[in-house]
Design an enzyme around this catalytic site. Structure first.
Site, short mmCIF file in Angstrom:
data_model
loop_
_atom_site.label_atom_id
_atom_site.label_comp_id
_atom_site.label_asym_id
_atom_site.label_seq_id
_atom_site.Cartn_x
_atom_site.Cartn_y
_atom_site.Cartn_z
N ALA A 161 0.82 -1.22 0.00
CA ALA A 161 0.00 0.00 0.00
C ALA A 161 0.85 1.27 0.00
CB ALA A 161 -0.95 0.00 1.19
N CYS A 162 2.04 1.20 0.56
CA CYS A 162 2.92 2.37 0.63
C CYS A 162 3.58 2.68 -0.71
CB CYS A 162 3.99 2.15 1.70
SG CYS A 162 5.04 0.72 1.37
N GLY A 163 3.39 1.77 -1.68
CA GLY A 163 3.99 1.97 -3.00
C GLY A 163 5.25 1.14 -3.21
#
Length: 180
Positions: A161-163
């Site tokens: 989710a943080c990339g």
């Protein structure tokens, strides 16, 4: 298919901690109920910011526990009653925070007070940023919990989710069910 029969009739306690992977815990709850398990949920304050208790109540068909001091039945102490009730406990997603608390015996909320009292098998499914997961303190806490007898469901690799791309994704609900 044979694993479903092992789950049928079992009392499974799921401790859901705060991370974007909470949506997978909702799917896990649904799949376990469909497989014939009775499921009760403890939701951390952080997890409830991602998904409300009502979602888990609807999926589990049981009340959801969020507050150590909310005693709904005066004849029992809720966290001890839940700990005694469980045939199996799963922490999913398990944040670095909950892993650290459990590894060090900290009991400051409904999840930690309950899990420290559970005598049934405990399975932990970490989910966090890859660098957090690889941090020596987190790795040490995981090792410590494994020495205490906890089983771990390793996170999978992929887009986080943080990339970032790396190890830290909560394992898929079907795979968690296979493992337990």
């Amino acid at each position: 298919m044979g694993g479903i029969y092992v789950i049928q009739g079992k009392k499974i306690l799921i401790a859901v901690t705060g991370g974007i992977a909470v949506y997978k815990a909702a799917a896990l709850t649904s799949k376990l109920v469909q497989a014939g398990a009775e499921v009760k949920i403890i939701l951390s304050e952080s997890a409830a910011k991602f998904v409300t208790p009502l979602t888990f109540q609807a999926l589990s068909r049981n009340e959801v526990y969020t507050d150590t001091f909310e005693e709904k039945n005066p004849k029992v102490i809720a966290h001890i009653d839940l700990a005694d009730w469980a045939d199996l406990a799963i922490v999913a997603p398990a944040t670095a925070n909950i892993i650290g608390k459990l590894a060090n015996g900290l009991a400051d909320d409904m999840i930690t007070t309950t899990l420290l009292a559970v005598t049934a098998p405990v399975w932990i499914a970490p989910a966090m940023n890859v660098h957090m997961y690889e941090h020596p303190a987190v790795r040490n806490n995981i090792k410590k919990l494994a020495q205490f007898g906890c089983q771990f469901i390793e996170p999978s690799e992929g887009y986080l989710a943080c990339g970032y791309v790396g190890k830290g994704r909560l394992e898929e609900p079907d795979k968690i069910i296979q493992l337990i």
